[in-house]
Design an enzyme around this catalytic site. Sequence first.
Site, PDB file in Angstrom:
ATOM      1  N   CYS A 199       4.766  -1.938  -7.912  1.00 16.71           N
ATOM      2  CA  CYS A 199       4.273  -1.091  -6.819  1.00 16.71           C
ATOM      3  C   CYS A 199       5.355  -0.849  -5.770  1.00 16.71           C
ATOM      4  CB  CYS A 199       3.048  -1.748  -6.178  1.00 16.71           C
ATOM      5  SG  CYS A 199       2.364  -0.782  -4.823  1.00 16.71           S
TER       6      CYS A 199
ATOM      7  N   CYS B  55       4.049  -0.719  -2.209  1.00 22.37           N
ATOM      8  CA  CYS B  55       3.782  -2.037  -1.599  1.00 22.37           C
ATOM      9  C   CYS B  55       5.081  -2.749  -1.217  1.00 22.37           C
ATOM     10  CB  CYS B  55       3.046  -2.953  -2.575  1.00 22.37           C
ATOM     11  SG  CYS B  55       1.721  -2.217  -3.501  1.00 22.37           S
ATOM     12  N   ASP B  56       6.062  -2.715  -2.097  1.00 19.33           N
ATOM     13  CA  ASP B  56       7.191  -3.630  -1.963  1.00 19.33           C
ATOM     14  C   ASP B  56       8.538  -2.967  -1.684  1.00 19.33           C
ATOM     15  OD1 ASP B  56       5.536  -5.824  -2.474  1.00 19.33           O
ATOM     16  OD2 ASP B  56       5.676  -5.514  -4.623  1.00 19.33           O
TER      17      ASP B  56
END
Length: 305
Positions: A130, A133-134
């Site tokens: 992701c 997300c990261d």
Amino acid sequence: MEKVIIVGTGCAGLTAAIYTARASLSPLVLEGRMPGGQLTTTTAVENFPGFPDGVDGPELIQRMHQQAEKFGARWKYGVVEDFEAGTPHRLKVDGLWMETQSIIIASGASPRYIGIEGEEVLIGHGLTSCATCDGAFYRNVPVCVVGGGDSACEEATFLTRFASEVYLIHRRDSLRASKIMADRALANPKIKPIWNSTVTGYLTDEAGEVSGVHVKNLLDGTMSELAIKCVFVAIGHDPNTGPFRRSLTTDSNGYLVQVGGTRTNIPGVFAAGDVADHIYRQAITAAGQGCAAAIEAERWLADFE
Ligand code: NAP
């Protein structure tokens, strides 16, 4: 006989649990093989509204769980093995059939990983699926994306906001992605494609974080090492729809089809979150769908009675 069974305890399922519990429906929430869903594999979540300093994925899930429990949601560990539509609907859970008037399916989707032995322990330590997300954790360092579809191109393009270089490692010499997304990715000077290649292993540093990958050229078999700080795997997701496919309409990739709002083709059966969404795949959109499914289930039950 249950009024509502919620399948899944990710953002969608837990939000549906909060709403149905607050509506005094006493939902039974089934926790499957991956309690808490995909958020439990991330660390800081910086894009969930209401947390300006970010929140740990597992903590966010824990808080939602507590919130649902406070309003009267009930929990059961169990893997759904089969589903029969009817009045009532029936779910086979760990060998036992259960009856329910309505079901909210929020069983999510599982990102595919490469399948290299031991890679599970690196998830969250420089291996992720992701970028949203990261990605922001990898500023001014090289990273790589594995895959050649729309997801890989989208992730690679997004990562150029942060990373110094984004290596796009694909097993063929052309991208599967739609032309517009492929062209955008390949035109970006920070994206460096590595064609006809696969990742065959990970290198780690003393702290156990990914520090590089072994890359195999599939044309001539040569091996090389690439120093990167994070591997973003984008080789597709598999929606967790196995037991439902016989009765519910799915698209060509196996995602549940919503025929209006969160309704499926079977009355009283609702779908929320990544199990029905291959486009947004965000915690907040899953939570929104969980809320919508709960409201729709509540209205459907009112008509049912
Ligand atoms: P996908 O289209 O199935 O692409 C998966 C990619 O991963 C392919 O390039 C495939 O290689 C590669 N791959 C699969 N298994 C692999 C393995 N074991 N090792 C190395 N590479 C592997 O998946 P996706 O990109 O996640 O897209 C899924 C769906 O969502 C598509 O319909 C896509 O259009 C849609 N989507 C849309 C958007 C958007 O419109 N904004 C964004 C993301 C996704 P090959 O090419 O060789 O098969």
